[in-house]
Enzyme design. Structure first.
Site, PDB file in Angstrom:
ATOM      1  N   ASP A 108     -14.733 -67.728 -18.336  1.00 39.06           N
ATOM      2  CA  ASP A 108     -16.088 -67.474 -17.846  1.00 39.06           C
ATOM      3  C   ASP A 108     -16.142 -66.165 -17.061  1.00 39.06           C
ATOM      4  OD1 ASP A 108     -18.744 -67.978 -17.303  1.00 39.06           O
ATOM      5  OD2 ASP A 108     -18.414 -69.941 -16.394  1.00 39.06           O
ATOM      6  N   ASP A 127     -26.555 -71.197 -21.038  1.00 42.63           N
ATOM      7  CA  ASP A 127     -26.597 -72.419 -20.224  1.00 42.63           C
ATOM      8  C   ASP A 127     -27.870 -73.201 -20.504  1.00 42.63           C
ATOM      9  OD1 ASP A 127     -24.170 -71.995 -19.119  1.00 42.63           O
ATOM     10  OD2 ASP A 127     -24.868 -71.544 -17.100  1.00 42.63           O
TER      11      ASP A 127
HETATM   12  C1  DGJ Z   1     -21.473 -70.648 -16.264  1.00 45.20           C
HETATM   13  C2  DGJ Z   1     -21.230 -71.280 -17.591  1.00 45.20           C
HETATM   14  O1  DGJ Z   1     -22.148 -70.787 -18.516  1.00 45.20           O
HETATM   15  C3  DGJ Z   1     -21.349 -72.785 -17.455  1.00 45.20           C
HETATM   16  O2  DGJ Z   1     -21.186 -73.386 -18.707  1.00 45.20           O
HETATM   17  C4  DGJ Z   1     -20.318 -73.282 -16.476  1.00 45.20           C
HETATM   18  O3  DGJ Z   1     -19.021 -73.086 -17.003  1.00 45.20           O
HETATM   19  C5  DGJ Z   1     -20.485 -72.583 -15.154  1.00 45.20           C
HETATM   20  N1  DGJ Z   1     -20.513 -71.155 -15.312  1.00 45.20           N
HETATM   21  C6  DGJ Z   1     -19.394 -72.948 -14.191  1.00 45.20           C
HETATM   22  O4  DGJ Z   1     -19.441 -72.244 -13.045  1.00 45.20           O
END
Ligand code: DGJ
Length: 724
Positions: free
Chosen positions: A471, A541
């Site tokens: 990430d 997300d």
């Molecule tokens: C952003 C990601 O897009 C999410 O899926 C998740 O992993 C969060 N970060 C965790 O902080």
């Protein structure tokens, strides 16, 4: 300048593998022709030794040699300052202060790299200076992909040459009308399609975000000739820059309606001081072309990606149960093991433990304000460590994966307390936070070592960890380095991304059996530069199926479904069927609190998983995408994957609004083949809305099938199989 009809090097040029003789063109004209299936780039060397572009596009079109003169607007890689008056691709200040560059032909060669790939290198030189540019053009026959990049070097006395512009390529397109499709958006609305007709002048699409750079726009676009891009007809170019940092895509239409397309690293704030003898390599840009609409252009990208650009394209992506939407950072061992049980019950294949598993004491990662950078396991939440969890997962015959964000640090962390000088920031300015975190300056060797240790120290002692989600949750707002010297501050974002690729490469080569998902606060880093080290990416997300449909639709223009992670969640509180139907069209996974789901919901999920494994996954992984009805034009989104042998297909229909599209015409099938069609993924007790029936491919593609769906949130999945 006139065409050079007496060049002495023509004999060599015409006999090389990539060249093809022109009947109508005098034998001694120096022509360089590069062909990637249906896309051809033709260059010629003028009498003035500059390299000019004769054509870029349809490989079947005949190329006529210009009658009299070539103008500087047709120069293939225009350099600033000595006669070029349009947007230049290369701009350098030489060691004596001269701000002009004039690139001339030195030589070229063409190599056969493999039966599928030829590579041409055209060497250019500024003869007044020891300044050299090599243009690389790699042609992939099977997919019709052309990959172009440059290397720049010099051997000038007296210091450094400053590169102010260094586009990867700048081909010229020729039509009366150009329609540009870009894929813009923001957090939770990534890769949204927007199309416009270009006018004279320059249009720039860019990112200055440096890291997580595609948050507002991906470095990929399409250009259609004559009218807006259609799926099945018309000339369409598609291009994508292999770069994860700031980028610039410039579309410069001149008074003759020629369109020069300059793509590359964003030069804003990024001039590069090139040492004598050093080489600056630009990222590559990929170009493909279709005479039959943008559907074919997308399929060319997908084919190329499977062959050359994503890891282990031949391997099935596992069905994940991810815990982020279900728990955020609030979990413990017992809760996780309970979720493993749920994963096993519904048939998921791997549990992916997301953010929140590390940090201790005052820096415990209980929210996004703490602990980033402190990669020791949380003894409070997970006293028996990662290996215990991996073992528990394995007992249930599921794999185990882990979330990492090696590039970042929270100020509230032990790491930051020890190394405040490691963050990227500007001197004499207050550091600006993004998601309560700072970016570690990856140009610093200690940070490079540290980030590798984060990965290696997590994976090496825990061989049971077979998956990583990488990430990256913020972008750059203060591009300053506390490590680089004053005169190299402008190198920061270029060097950062090159160091990032080295790190990703080290991860991929040291852990070839660990699968990986590329993520950046949703889909903030989606490009073919980074994707080569990963198996899939997290597009957003936004997992509300309604929003997700358009996001997956957008990314699908360039990236194959086997790379697009699609998880079922309860976001938006839509019908579970619709959430499952949408996830079934990508790399399927689940991200919900299975331990809180009702038995009916778990059954519905288990049915979805079973269907995916038995009837759909192969088509998503290896089939060809056909977009049938666009959600940007109608209340319906319809798309399908067709197996390469044309014997099977899966069709998805999603109502994003109320309204009816009465007939759905399929695509990509064999006209003479007989197919049986049936609706699948029907929750218990729900009768199919599409009657099971048989059709010929011709009927399905020309007449189509009646579509009974008409209300927002209706969705359907249809399987089409060759009748034995
Ligand atoms: C952003 C990601 O897009 C999410 O899926 C998740 O992993 C969060 N970060 C965790 O902080």
């Amino acid at each position: 300048m006139k065409i050079n009809r007496f060049a002495i090097y023509i004999a060599t040029i015409m006999t090389l593998g990539c060249g093809k003789a022109y009947g109508a063109i005098p034998e001694k004209t120096p022509i360089i022709e590069m062909v990637a299936d249906n896309l051809k780039l033709t260059l010629m060397v003028g009498e003035d030794k500059r390299v000019y572009q004769l054509s870029f596009g349809d490989a079947d079109a005949s190329i006529s040699l210009p009658e009299k003169t070539l103008t500087r607007e047709q120069e293939f890689l225009p350099a600033y300052g000595n006669g070029v008056i349009t947007e230049s691709a290369i701009q350098a200040t030489h060691t004596d202060g001269n701000t002009s560059t004039d690139l001339k032909y030195l030589s070229h060669r063409c190599d056969t790299v493999s039966p599928d790939i030829t590579q041409t290198v055209i060497s250019l030189r500024d003869f007044a200076y020891n300044f050299f540019v090599d243009v690389y053009v790699k042609c992939y026959k099977k997919s019709g992909m052309m990959e172009i990049w440059n290397t720049i070097r010099h051997d000038e006395r007296g210091g450094k040459v400053v590169l102010y512009k260094y586009a990867s390529a700048s081909p010229i397109l020729k039509s009366n009308e150009y329609w540009l499709t870009q894929f813009n958006g923001k957090y939770k609305r990534e890769a949204t399609l927007e199309e416009e007709r270009l006018g004279e002048g320059i249009k720039i699409l860019d990112s200055k975000l440096g890291v997580r750079a595609s948050q507002y726009r991906i470095p990929s676009f399409m250009l259609a000739y004559g009218h807006s891009a259609k799926e099945r007809e018309g000339e369409v170019f598609a291009a994508s820059l292999r770069w994860s940092g700031s980028f610039q895509l410039a579309f410069d239409m001149d008074w003759n309606k020629s369109l020069r397309v300059l793509t590359g690293i964003n030069p804003v704030g990024a001039h590069y001081n090139l040492e004598r003898g050093a080489t600056f390599t630009t990222p590559a840009v990929l170009w493909t072309y279709s005479k039959h609409g943008k559907g074919e252009a997308s399929r060319r990208f997908h084919r190329w990606a499977a062959d050359y650009a994503v890891r282990d394209a031949e391997k099935l992506r596992p069905i994940l149960l991810n815990n982020w939407e279900a728990t955020h950072c609030d979990f413990n061992e017992e809760r996780l093991v309970g979720l493993f049980d749920g994963a096993k019950e519904i048939g998921a294949e791997l549990f992916l433990l997301d953010d929140g598993w590390f940090g201790n004491g005052e820096f415990s990662r209980d929210d996004d304000k703490h602990g980033l950078g402190d990669w020791e396991i949380s003894t409070k939440k997970l006293p028996r460590g990662l290996s215990y969890l991996a073992k528990e997962a394995s007992k249930r015959k599921i794999g185990f994966g882990i979330w990492l964000e090696p590039e970042m640090v929270n100020p509230k962390s032990d790491l930051y307390t020890r190394h405040p000088e490691w963050i990227m920031t500007q001197q004499k300015r207050e550091p600006i936070l993004g998601r309560h975190q700072e970016i570690l300056d990856l140009t610093r060797p200690e940070v490079q070592h540290f980030e590798w240790q984060v990965i290696d120290n997590t994976l090496r002692p825990n061989p049971g960890v077979s998956y990583v989600k990488w990430d990256c949750n913020r972008y750059v707002t203060q591009p300053g380095s506390q490590y680089l010297p004053a005169h190299e501050q402008s190198h920061l974002l270029v060097d950062y991304n090159n160091a990032l690729y080295r790190l990703m490469n080290r991860f991929a080569s040291n852990y070839p059996n660990v699968m990986a998902m590329l993520c950046a606060g949703g889909g903030g880093r989606v490009d073919y530069g980074a994707l080569q080290y990963f198996h899939s990416f997290w597009p957003s997300d936004n997992t509300d199926p309604l929003g997700r449909i358009k996001i997956q639709w957008g990314f699908g223009h360039f990236f194959p479904a086997s790379t697009i992670a699609a998880h079922v969640t309860r976001m938006g509180k839509r019908h579970l069927k619709m959430a499952i139907d949408v996830a079934l069209s990508g790399t399927f996974g689940i991200d919900l609190a299975l331990d809180k789901a009702t038995p009916e919901e778990r059954k519905q999920l288990a049915d979805g998983v079973k269907l995916y494994k038995n009837g759909i996954r192969d088509l998503v992984m290896f089939g060809e995408l056909y977009r049938l009805v666009s959600p940007y034009e109608t209340p319906l989104a319809a798309m399908s994957y067709v197996s390469t042998d044309k014997k099977k297909s899966v069709v998805y229909l999603y109502q994003t609004e109320d309204g009816n599209v009465p007939m759905i015409r399929m695509d990509g099938l064999e006209p003479e083949m007989h197919y049986a069609l049936k609706e699948v993924n029907l929750p218990e007790g729900v009768a199919p809305r599409f009657a099971s029936s048989t059709y010929t491919g011709k009927q399905l593609m020309e007449t189509g099938i009646v579509n009974p769906l008409c209300s927002q949130f209706d969705s359907a999945v249809l399987l089409i199989d060759k009748v034995k």
